[in-house]
Design a protein around this motif. Structure first.
Motif, short mmCIF file in Angstrom:
data_model
loop_
_atom_site.label_atom_id
_atom_site.label_comp_id
_atom_site.label_asym_id
_atom_site.label_seq_id
_atom_site.Cartn_x
_atom_site.Cartn_y
_atom_site.Cartn_z
N GLN A 80 4.27 10.25 -6.88
CA GLN A 80 5.30 10.56 -7.87
C GLN A 80 4.70 10.88 -9.23
O GLN A 80 5.14 11.80 -9.93
CB GLN A 80 6.28 9.40 -7.99
CG GLN A 80 7.23 9.28 -6.82
CD GLN A 80 8.17 8.10 -6.97
OE1 GLN A 80 8.12 7.36 -7.95
NE2 GLN A 80 9.03 7.93 -5.97
N ALA A 81 3.67 10.15 -9.62
CA ALA A 81 3.02 10.41 -10.91
C ALA A 81 2.37 11.78 -10.90
O ALA A 81 2.45 12.53 -11.89
CB ALA A 81 1.99 9.32 -11.20
N ARG A 82 1.72 12.14 -9.80
CA ARG A 82 1.06 13.45 -9.70
C ARG A 82 2.08 14.58 -9.75
O ARG A 82 1.88 15.59 -10.43
CB ARG A 82 0.25 13.51 -8.40
CG ARG A 82 -0.41 14.82 -8.12
CD ARG A 82 -1.64 15.03 -8.99
NE ARG A 82 -2.19 16.35 -8.85
CZ ARG A 82 -3.14 16.67 -7.99
NH1 ARG A 82 -3.68 15.76 -7.21
NH2 ARG A 82 -3.58 17.91 -7.93
N VAL A 83 3.20 14.42 -9.03
CA VAL A 83 4.25 15.43 -9.02
C VAL A 83 4.83 15.60 -10.42
O VAL A 83 5.06 16.71 -10.90
CB VAL A 83 5.36 15.08 -7.99
CG1 VAL A 83 6.60 15.92 -8.18
CG2 VAL A 83 4.82 15.23 -6.58
N ALA A 84 5.05 14.48 -11.11
CA ALA A 84 5.61 14.55 -12.46
C ALA A 84 4.66 15.28 -13.40
O ALA A 84 5.09 16.11 -14.23
CB ALA A 84 5.89 13.15 -12.98
N SER A 85 3.37 15.01 -13.29
CA SER A 85 2.41 15.70 -14.18
C SER A 85 2.35 17.19 -13.86
O SER A 85 2.29 18.02 -14.78
CB SER A 85 1.02 15.07 -14.06
OG SER A 85 0.45 15.34 -12.78
N ARG A 124 0.84 -1.21 0.00
CA ARG A 124 0.00 0.00 0.00
C ARG A 124 0.87 1.25 0.00
O ARG A 124 0.60 2.22 -0.71
CB ARG A 124 -0.93 0.01 1.22
CG ARG A 124 -2.19 -0.76 1.02
CD ARG A 124 -3.17 -0.46 2.14
NE ARG A 124 -2.63 -0.85 3.44
CZ ARG A 124 -2.96 -1.95 4.09
NH1 ARG A 124 -3.84 -2.78 3.58
NH2 ARG A 124 -2.41 -2.23 5.24
N ALA A 125 1.95 1.26 0.78
CA ALA A 125 2.85 2.41 0.83
C ALA A 125 3.51 2.61 -0.53
O ALA A 125 3.66 3.75 -1.00
CB ALA A 125 3.90 2.20 1.92
N GLN A 126 3.90 1.51 -1.18
CA GLN A 126 4.53 1.63 -2.49
C GLN A 126 3.55 2.17 -3.53
O GLN A 126 3.91 3.02 -4.34
CB GLN A 126 5.08 0.28 -2.95
CG GLN A 126 6.32 -0.15 -2.20
CD GLN A 126 6.77 -1.55 -2.61
OE1 GLN A 126 6.01 -2.30 -3.21
NE2 GLN A 126 8.00 -1.89 -2.23
N SER A 127 2.34 1.70 -3.50
CA SER A 127 1.36 2.19 -4.48
C SER A 127 1.03 3.66 -4.22
O SER A 127 0.87 4.44 -5.16
CB SER A 127 0.09 1.33 -4.47
OG SER A 127 -0.56 1.44 -3.21
N LEU A 128 0.96 4.04 -2.95
CA LEU A 128 0.72 5.44 -2.63
C LEU A 128 1.88 6.31 -3.10
O LEU A 128 1.68 7.38 -3.69
CB LEU A 128 0.51 5.60 -1.12
CG LEU A 128 0.24 7.02 -0.62
CD1 LEU A 128 -1.06 7.56 -1.20
CD2 LEU A 128 0.22 7.06 0.88
#
Length: 167
Positions: free
Chosen positions: A52-57, A43-47
């Motif tokens: 990271q995906a949101r920050v990159a976008s 769960r921590a990894q998926s979060l």
């Protein structure tokens, strides 16, 4: 206090929660949670991956905005800069104007270089100081009277100049 370990024992691999009152969650939900293979780590990894995906976008979006602003600023500067021919003409004109101003300033400075002769009283007092210092080269402090007389003459000359300038 401190006699027991703060880490759980390795023999306990699963946690079982036992409520003192009846559970307000349906059995289906409880069974799905118990049968789930998802762990705290997964769960921590998926979060973390989602963050990271949101920050990159967001970074891509900011880069696009900044590049658009930079392009607009460059276009604005390019439109404000005159052509090379106009710039050369302005530079030539400004060079001529600057040289004329320099010549005018030099002429004004040459007019101001008129040194006036020092009054004879100041020159005599200066001569007395020099004479005394030559005579008493080992004891220059003996010439204090001559130095004071010279200072007084200079004060008188300065006062006359200030009075002339002020009035």
């Amino acid at each position: 206090m401190g006699s027991s370990s703060s880490k759980p024992e390795a023999s306990q691999s699963s946690h079982v929660w036992k409520a003192s009152s009846p559970i307000g969650v349906s059995n289906e939900v409880v069974e799905s949670l118990q049968s789930s293979s998802e762990t705290d780590t997964s769960r921590a990894q998926s979060l973390e991956l989602a963050v990271q995906a949101r920050v990159a976008s967001e970074l891509r979006k900011l880069e696009a905005q900044e590049s658009a602003l930079l392009k607009a600023a460059q276009e604005k500067i390019a439109s404000a800069v005159p052509d090379a021919k106009d710039e050369a003409a302005d530079q030539q004109r400004s060079r001529q104007a600057v040289s004329k101003e320099v010549e005018a300033l030099r002429a004004r400075l040459d007019k101001r270089k008129q040194l006036r002769p020092v009054p004879e009283s100041v020159e005599l007092a200066r001569g007395e100081v020099v004479k005394c210092l030559m005579e008493h080269d080992r004891r220059p402090l003996d010439c204090w009277k001559e130095v004071e007389a010279f200072k007084e003459e200079v004060r008188r000359l300065e006062k006359g100049w200030v009075d002339k300038v002020v009035s």
